[in-house]
Motif scaffolding. Structure first.
Motif, mmCIF file in Angstrom:
data_model
loop_
_atom_site.group_PDB
_atom_site.id
_atom_site.type_symbol
_atom_site.label_atom_id
_atom_site.label_comp_id
_atom_site.label_asym_id
_atom_site.label_seq_id
_atom_site.Cartn_x
_atom_site.Cartn_y
_atom_site.Cartn_z
ATOM 1 N N UNK A 30 0.856 -1.184 0.000
ATOM 2 C CA UNK A 30 0.000 0.000 0.000
ATOM 3 C C UNK A 30 0.897 1.241 0.000
ATOM 4 N N UNK A 31 0.787 2.076 -1.031
ATOM 5 C CA UNK A 31 1.725 3.188 -1.171
ATOM 6 C C UNK A 31 1.516 4.362 -0.216
ATOM 7 N N UNK A 32 0.338 4.495 0.380
ATOM 8 C CA UNK A 32 0.073 5.604 1.293
ATOM 9 C C UNK A 32 -0.729 5.104 2.484
ATOM 10 N N UNK A 33 -0.655 5.849 3.575
ATOM 11 C CA UNK A 33 -1.277 5.417 4.825
ATOM 12 C C UNK A 33 -2.800 5.451 4.804
ATOM 13 N N UNK A 34 -3.392 6.411 4.159
ATOM 14 C CA UNK A 34 -4.843 6.578 4.253
ATOM 15 C C UNK A 34 -5.602 5.972 3.074
ATOM 16 N N UNK A 35 -5.043 4.903 2.519
ATOM 17 C CA UNK A 35 -5.726 4.195 1.444
ATOM 18 C C UNK A 35 -6.216 2.848 1.964
ATOM 19 N N UNK A 36 -7.411 2.486 1.560
ATOM 20 C CA UNK A 36 -7.975 1.185 1.902
ATOM 21 C C UNK A 36 -8.168 0.431 0.602
ATOM 22 N N UNK A 37 -7.552 -0.733 0.513
ATOM 23 C CA UNK A 37 -7.673 -1.559 -0.682
ATOM 24 C C UNK A 37 -8.685 -2.661 -0.391
ATOM 25 N N UNK A 38 -9.654 -2.802 -1.254
ATOM 26 C CA UNK A 38 -10.662 -3.845 -1.086
ATOM 27 C C UNK A 38 -10.061 -5.199 -1.458
ATOM 28 N N UNK A 39 -10.190 -6.179 -0.565
ATOM 29 C CA UNK A 39 -9.713 -7.519 -0.888
ATOM 30 C C UNK A 39 -10.425 -8.043 -2.124
ATOM 31 N N UNK A 160 -9.441 6.347 -0.867
ATOM 32 C CA UNK A 160 -8.537 7.205 -0.104
ATOM 33 C C UNK A 160 -9.403 8.140 0.725
ATOM 34 N N UNK A 161 -9.209 8.101 2.018
ATOM 35 C CA UNK A 161 -9.947 8.979 2.925
ATOM 36 C C UNK A 161 -8.994 10.057 3.398
ATOM 37 N N UNK A 162 -9.309 11.303 3.083
ATOM 38 C CA UNK A 162 -8.410 12.396 3.408
ATOM 39 C C UNK A 162 -7.575 12.756 2.193
ATOM 40 N N UNK A 163 -6.680 13.702 2.387
ATOM 41 C CA UNK A 163 -5.890 14.201 1.258
ATOM 42 C C UNK A 163 -4.598 13.411 1.096
ATOM 43 N N UNK A 164 -4.098 13.410 -0.128
ATOM 44 C CA UNK A 164 -2.799 12.811 -0.419
ATOM 45 C C UNK A 164 -2.091 13.673 -1.456
ATOM 46 N N UNK A 166 -0.966 13.301 -4.914
ATOM 47 C CA UNK A 166 -1.158 12.420 -6.055
ATOM 48 C C UNK A 166 0.095 12.329 -6.927
ATOM 49 N N UNK A 167 1.128 13.087 -6.591
ATOM 50 C CA UNK A 167 2.395 13.020 -7.310
ATOM 51 C C UNK A 167 3.410 12.130 -6.596
ATOM 52 N N UNK A 168 3.014 11.516 -5.497
ATOM 53 C CA UNK A 168 3.886 10.591 -4.773
ATOM 54 C C UNK A 168 4.298 9.456 -5.719
ATOM 55 N N UNK A 169 5.594 9.231 -5.882
ATOM 56 C CA UNK A 169 6.109 8.247 -6.849
ATOM 57 C C UNK A 169 5.611 6.838 -6.548
ATOM 58 N N UNK A 170 5.573 6.455 -5.279
ATOM 59 C CA UNK A 170 5.076 5.120 -4.927
ATOM 60 C C UNK A 170 3.621 4.966 -5.328
ATOM 61 N N UNK A 171 2.839 6.001 -5.084
ATOM 62 C CA UNK A 171 1.423 5.959 -5.454
ATOM 63 C C UNK A 171 1.270 5.846 -6.968
ATOM 64 N N UNK A 172 2.002 6.651 -7.717
ATOM 65 C CA UNK A 172 1.901 6.628 -9.181
ATOM 66 C C UNK A 172 2.273 5.254 -9.722
ATOM 67 N N UNK A 173 3.378 4.690 -9.237
ATOM 68 C CA UNK A 173 3.797 3.363 -9.714
ATOM 69 C C UNK A 173 2.756 2.300 -9.381
ATOM 70 N N UNK A 174 2.186 2.383 -8.192
ATOM 71 C CA UNK A 174 1.147 1.437 -7.792
ATOM 72 C C UNK A 174 -0.073 1.599 -8.698
ATOM 73 N N UNK A 175 -0.494 2.842 -8.947
ATOM 74 C CA UNK A 175 -1.674 3.103 -9.763
ATOM 75 C C UNK A 175 -1.452 2.693 -11.217
ATOM 76 N N UNK A 176 -0.243 2.857 -11.715
ATOM 77 C CA UNK A 176 0.068 2.457 -13.091
ATOM 78 C C UNK A 176 -0.184 0.970 -13.322
ATOM 79 N N UNK A 177 0.011 0.165 -12.280
ATOM 80 C CA UNK A 177 -0.220 -1.283 -12.437
ATOM 81 C C UNK A 177 -1.695 -1.563 -12.730
#
Length: 181
Positions: A30-39, A160-164, A166-177
């Motif tokens: 999980x690339x950021x703290x305030x993200x919840x990924x649905x199983x 994602x609950x709250x702000x992040x 969106x230019x965070x490299x880990x987040x972008x790489x995760x989202x690209x998948x």
């Protein structure tokens, strides 16, 4: 007797260690703290909302795209902080199937929302409204900013609950998948 207690303590330690290990491994993906990924991604039914000109938009028409729906308000300081990075994400040419809807959750006020985007120098994002609160009902929204991530099959796979940033490299790489799936 003492042998049984040692075995029980050892098993309890092993159990706790496995839980800790699984939690720490889960957080690595999980690339950021305030993200919840649905199983199991949750299917999304048809949702109707409006673009800036009042034209009805149906979410189901965007099946096959990676969709980000960002819920915001003009009075929300965290929304103001994250919006420029969301705009830059939408301009990122690495994404081939990305569709972002920036949905204002207030009563539609065209002048106020347009000024909000103008003050923040938002270039690519468009303003959308949900006057009938369809999103609130379907996604059970509790506040802004909240961001819903929908895969190409039309399923909510993360929130994602709250702000992040969106230019965070880990987040972008995760989202690209998800853009390639």
């Amino acid at each position: 007797m003492f042998k049984n207690q040692k075995i029980i303590k050892f098993l309890a330690f092993l159990f706790c260690f496995n839980i800790f290990l699984s939690i720490s491994q889960a957080n690595e993906t999980i690339p950021i703290d305030n993200i919840t990924i649905n199983e199991t991604p949750r299917p999304i039914s048809s949702v109707i909302f409006e673009d800036f000109s009042g034209k009805e938009i149906n979410l189901k028409d965007y099946k096959g795209k990676l969709i980000i729906i960002n819920f915001w308000a003009t009075w929300c300081q965290p929304c103001k902080e994250e919006m420029p990075s969301l705009d830059k994400l939408y301009s990122d040419s690495s994404f081939k199937n990305l569709q972002i809807f920036a949905v204002n959750m207030e009563n539609p006020n065209h002048a106020k929302t347009k000024k909000f985007f103008s003050d923040l120098k938002i270039k690519k994002l468009k303003i959308f409204f949900d006057e009938n609160l369809n999103f609130v009902k379907i996604f059970k929204l509790r506040g802004v900013p909240t961001t819903i991530l929908i895969n190409k099959n039309g399923e909510e796979f993360a929130r994602i609950t709250g702000s992040i940033d969106f230019q965070d490299k880990k987040f972008i790489n995760w989202l690209l998948s998800y853009d390639k799936i």
